[in-house]
Write an enzyme that holds these catalytic residues in place. Structure first.
Site, PDB file in Angstrom:
ATOM      1  N   ARG A 162      51.095  93.274  40.018  1.00  0.00           N
ATOM      2  CA  ARG A 162      51.798  94.481  39.561  1.00  0.00           C
ATOM      3  C   ARG A 162      51.950  95.532  40.660  1.00  0.00           C
ATOM      4  O   ARG A 162      52.678  96.504  40.492  1.00  0.00           O
ATOM      5  CB  ARG A 162      51.058  95.082  38.347  1.00  0.00           C
ATOM      6  CG  ARG A 162      51.270  94.269  37.086  1.00  0.00           C
ATOM      7  CD  ARG A 162      50.247  94.617  36.013  1.00  0.00           C
ATOM      8  NE  ARG A 162      48.957  93.965  36.286  1.00  0.00           N
ATOM      9  CZ  ARG A 162      47.868  94.137  35.526  1.00  0.00           C
ATOM     10  NH1 ARG A 162      47.911  94.934  34.479  1.00  0.00           N
ATOM     11  NH2 ARG A 162      46.738  93.511  35.820  1.00  0.00           N
TER      12      ARG A 162
ATOM     13  N   ASN B 235      50.030 107.625  85.658  1.00  0.00           N
ATOM     14  CA  ASN B 235      48.758 106.899  85.607  1.00  0.00           C
ATOM     15  C   ASN B 235      48.930 105.385  85.591  1.00  0.00           C
ATOM     16  O   ASN B 235      47.960 104.660  85.675  1.00  0.00           O
ATOM     17  CB  ASN B 235      47.944 107.330  84.383  1.00  0.00           C
ATOM     18  CG  ASN B 235      48.672 107.065  83.083  1.00  0.00           C
ATOM     19  OD1 ASN B 235      49.901 107.066  83.039  1.00  0.00           O
ATOM     20  ND2 ASN B 235      47.920 106.823  82.022  1.00  0.00           N
TER      21      ASN B 235
HETATM   22  C1  UD1 Z   1      40.774  92.698  33.606  1.00  0.00           C
HETATM   23  C2  UD1 Z   1      40.160  92.249  32.268  1.00  0.00           C
HETATM   24  C3  UD1 Z   1      40.565  93.238  31.174  1.00  0.00           C
HETATM   25  C4  UD1 Z   1      40.157  94.642  31.562  1.00  0.00           C
HETATM   26  C5  UD1 Z   1      40.692  95.013  32.949  1.00  0.00           C
HETATM   27  C6  UD1 Z   1      40.062  96.328  33.357  1.00  0.00           C
HETATM   28  C7  UD1 Z   1      40.096  89.818  32.397  1.00  0.00           C
HETATM   29  C8  UD1 Z   1      40.681  88.546  31.936  1.00  0.00           C
HETATM   30  N1  UD1 Z   1      40.659  90.925  31.945  1.00  0.00           N
HETATM   31  O1  UD1 Z   1      42.164  92.600  33.465  1.00  0.00           O
HETATM   32  O2  UD1 Z   1      39.955  92.902  29.958  1.00  0.00           O
HETATM   33  O3  UD1 Z   1      40.633  95.561  30.573  1.00  0.00           O
HETATM   34  O4  UD1 Z   1      40.337  94.021  33.912  1.00  0.00           O
HETATM   35  O5  UD1 Z   1      40.549  96.758  34.598  1.00  0.00           O
HETATM   36  O6  UD1 Z   1      39.120  89.802  33.114  1.00  0.00           O
HETATM   37  N2  UD1 Z   1      40.308  88.501  40.356  1.00  0.00           N
HETATM   38  C9  UD1 Z   1      39.797  87.483  41.136  1.00  0.00           C
HETATM   39  N3  UD1 Z   1      40.210  86.222  40.933  1.00  0.00           N
HETATM   40  C10 UD1 Z   1      41.089  85.895  39.951  1.00  0.00           C
HETATM   41  C11 UD1 Z   1      41.608  86.942  39.153  1.00  0.00           C
HETATM   42  C12 UD1 Z   1      41.190  88.228  39.374  1.00  0.00           C
HETATM   43  O7  UD1 Z   1      38.991  87.726  42.038  1.00  0.00           O
HETATM   44  O8  UD1 Z   1      41.387  84.702  39.805  1.00  0.00           O
HETATM   45  C13 UD1 Z   1      39.862  89.879  40.622  1.00  0.00           C
HETATM   46  C14 UD1 Z   1      40.980  90.788  41.031  1.00  0.00           C
HETATM   47  O9  UD1 Z   1      41.129  90.805  42.431  1.00  0.00           O
HETATM   48  C15 UD1 Z   1      40.535  92.143  40.487  1.00  0.00           C
HETATM   49  C16 UD1 Z   1      39.664  91.782  39.293  1.00  0.00           C
HETATM   50  O10 UD1 Z   1      39.342  90.427  39.442  1.00  0.00           O
HETATM   51  O11 UD1 Z   1      39.766  92.849  41.437  1.00  0.00           O
HETATM   52  C17 UD1 Z   1      40.378  92.021  37.975  1.00  0.00           C
HETATM   53  O12 UD1 Z   1      41.548  91.234  37.934  1.00  0.00           O
HETATM   54  P1  UD1 Z   1      42.895  91.758  37.339  1.00  0.00           P
HETATM   55  O13 UD1 Z   1      43.926  90.705  37.472  1.00  0.00           O
HETATM   56  O14 UD1 Z   1      43.214  93.096  37.843  1.00  0.00           O
HETATM   57  O15 UD1 Z   1      42.492  91.864  35.786  1.00  0.00           O
HETATM   58  P2  UD1 Z   1      43.199  92.735  34.680  1.00  0.00           P
HETATM   59  O16 UD1 Z   1      44.433  92.081  34.262  1.00  0.00           O
HETATM   60  O17 UD1 Z   1      43.275  94.134  35.128  1.00  0.00           O
HETATM   61 CA    CA Z   2      42.825  95.229  36.989  1.00  0.00          CA
END
Ligand code: UD1
Ligand code: CA
Length: 507
Positions: free
Chosen positions: A33, A415
């Site tokens: 996003r 220089n």
């Molecule tokens: C996640 C939560 C959601 C919560 C939100 C809060 C899940 C499925 N959902 O959603 O319930 O409300 O955070 O901010 O967990 N990441 C990895 N590897 C992956 C996927 C993600 O390391 O395969 C890391 C991302 O880099 C990030 C974090 O995990 O730092 C969260 O991932 P993101 O995709 O932002 O989750 P959200 O959709 O925000």
């Molecule tokens: Ca997130």
């Protein structure tokens, strides 16, 4: 290279008689996003990558006695570098998630390193940068004291006016935690829930991994959700507790550049308020002033609009920074005047110096007390001594300039010979005439004078007048008449000797 996990014997940092604390930061995702080629956790907030903010909080909790575990994937090398910059070489253990199959999968890749540890695991997201250590300590305490026995999992939740996009906390008829449902999998009724999962959790490590094994990607995104784990534990009859936090901003993640800009504004205003209220700094227009949270600014310094102060810059008392100036990783003493539109990077300015307008100081430019730099002067890797001046249209590179010296308009230290950089040394109380070219390596002795338009290719002895192209010695100067103390050279004075008028030298 990923580090090996060292067996760790340190005591827990929070409560006595509880298992030790490990911290795991999820930072492998791209962050779709953000619509960026750069991994989300590398985007900057307050001048530092998001991941650096999370690392700093983690380090505060661990009191730096144990490494932090970091899951990397997208731009792993850059993320590692950002983490190391914050935590040092031994502060983190990196685990690579080669394919980003969800937050559950991300935790799973750390299983071999963590599952046998009798620990409490605090899971943080690399994209939740403003969470405070105090909040996490309270979360850990609730987790460990839940109903007198502690919980298998404690998750941090918060109520949002606009919960769209977040996982929702579903509670049962007795208002107890039941499960988390992601936005994309939620029913219309579940989408009405405004209590969201912040993505920050405490787990008992053993319970976490045994539940994680049962997580399936049977959901709208086809991912392994970490958010399924609390529900699985609850269904198993394990204790799951919810830490309902009140400050939504603090624990909400950054998913878009709009949110990033909002956080930036928030952080900026926090910094400026602190400077105004605690440090007694005048910020003329806080909505147009940009100061790094790391910067230190002294009492009664005045910052005008459009000023950017970056990194760990330190500014003394009673300074004035005029509009449009950028100061990065530099140190300014007290009573320093910076006029409009200057760029000052990695430089050191002593008390009572004057700089600008339109000056550029970089790469360890150093001004000693009372020195002055005027318009369109660039200084690189150079030192300007006490009360010395270079007021107009000048380049000083790799130069060491003594005390009480005046550098005339248009002076250039040549220089670079096309291959190497060379040094210029100008001793005390020298007057460099307008438009002098100093072809380095070269030294101009104390109290000497160069005529306007000189091209100085050879060292000039002390007390000597040189002029011409190439510059030749015209005569010895009367040593008796030269004041020995540091002279306060008037800012506007230019040495404008006519070459013809200069006495014939020693040809
Ligand atoms: C996640 C939560 C959601 C919560 C939100 C809060 C899940 C499925 N959902 O959603 O319930 O409300 O955070 O901010 O967990 N990441 C990895 N590897 C992956 C996927 C993600 O390391 O395969 C890391 C991302 O880099 C990030 C974090 O995990 O730092 C969260 O991932 P993101 O995709 O932002 O989750 P959200 O959709 O925000
Ligand atoms: Ca997130």
């Amino acid at each position: 290279m990923d580090r090996q996990h060292q067996p760790i014997t340190n005591q827990p940092t929070t409560t006595a008689n509880s298992p030790h604390l490990d911290v795991l930061i999820l930072a492998a995702g791209l962050g779709t996003r953000m619509r960026s080629r750069t991994a989300k956790v590398l985007h900057h907030l307050g001048g530092r990558p998001l991941i650096a903010h999370v690392c700093r909080v983690a380090a505060a909790l661990m009191k730096e006695s144990r490494p932090v575990f970091v899951i990397v994937g997208h731009q792993a090398e850059e993320v590692r570098a950002a983490v190391r910059a914050e935590l040092g070489e031994s502060g983190a253990v990196f685990i690579t998630q080669t394919e980003q199959r969800g937050t559950g999968d991300a935790v799973m890749v750390a299983r071999d390193l963590l599952q046998d540890a009798d620990s409490t695991l605090l899971v943080l997201s690399g994209d939740v940068p403003l969470v405070r250590a105090e909040t996490l300590v309270a979360l850990i305490q609730q987790h460990r004291s839940h109903r007198g026995h502690g919980a298998a999992c404690t998750l941090l939740s918060v109520r949002l006016d606009d919960p769209i996009g977040y996982g929702r906390v579903v509670r049962d008829a007795e208002n107890r935690f039941e499960r988390i449902v992601e936005q994309k999998d939620a029913t219309p009724e579940e989408r009405q829930i405004n209590e969201i999962n912040a993505g920050i959790y405490c787990f008992e490590t053993g319970a976490l991994f045994s539940a994680l094994e049962r997580v399936q990607p049977a959901n709208a995104q086809g991912e392994y959700y970490l958010t399924d784990v609390p529900g699985i534990l609850r269904a198993d009859g394990a204790a799951v507790s919810v830490f309902l936090h009140t400050d939504a901003r603090e624990v909400s993640g950054i998913n878009t550049r709009v949110e990033l800009a909002e956080f930036e504004r928030l952080l900026r205003h926090r910094t400026l308020r602190r400077l105004m209220l605690d440090s007694g700094v005048t910020i003329v227009d806080p909505s147009h002033t940009y100061v790094s949270p790391e910067a230190k600014i002294g009492n009664d310094t005045v910052i005008h609009p459009g000023v950017h102060i970056e990194g760990g810059t330190i500014i003394g008392e009673g300074c004035e920074i005029r509009p449009g100036t950028r100061i990065s990783n530099s140190r300014l003493g007290s009573g320093v005047q910076i006029k409009d539109h200057c760029v000052i990077v990695d430089s050191d300015i002593a008390d009572h110096c004057t700089i600008g307008p339109f000056a550029h100081l970089r790469m360890n430019a150093r001004l000693e007390e009372g020195a002055a730099i005027g318009n369109f002067v660039e200084m690189k890797k150079s030192k300007l001594g006490r009360k010395s001046k270079a007021m107009h249209l000048t380049y000083l590179g790799d130069a060491t300039i003594g005390d009480g010296t005046n550098i005339g308009a248009g002076t250039i230290t040549c220089n670079y010979d096309g291959k190497d950089k060379h040094a210029t040394i100008i001793e005390d109380e020298v007057r460099i005439g307008s438009d002098t070219m100093l072809v380095a390596p070269v030294r101009v002795g104390a109290r000497s004078v160069t005529g306007a338009g000189s091209v100085v290719k050879q060292d000039v002895p002390p007390d000597t007048l040189v002029a011409g192209v190439p510059a030749q010695i015209k005569r010895q100067l009367n040593v008796e008449q030269t004041p020995s103390a540091v002279v306060d050279v008037p800012a506007t004075e230019q040495v404008q000797l006519e070459i013809e008028a200069a006495p014939v030298g020693t040809e």
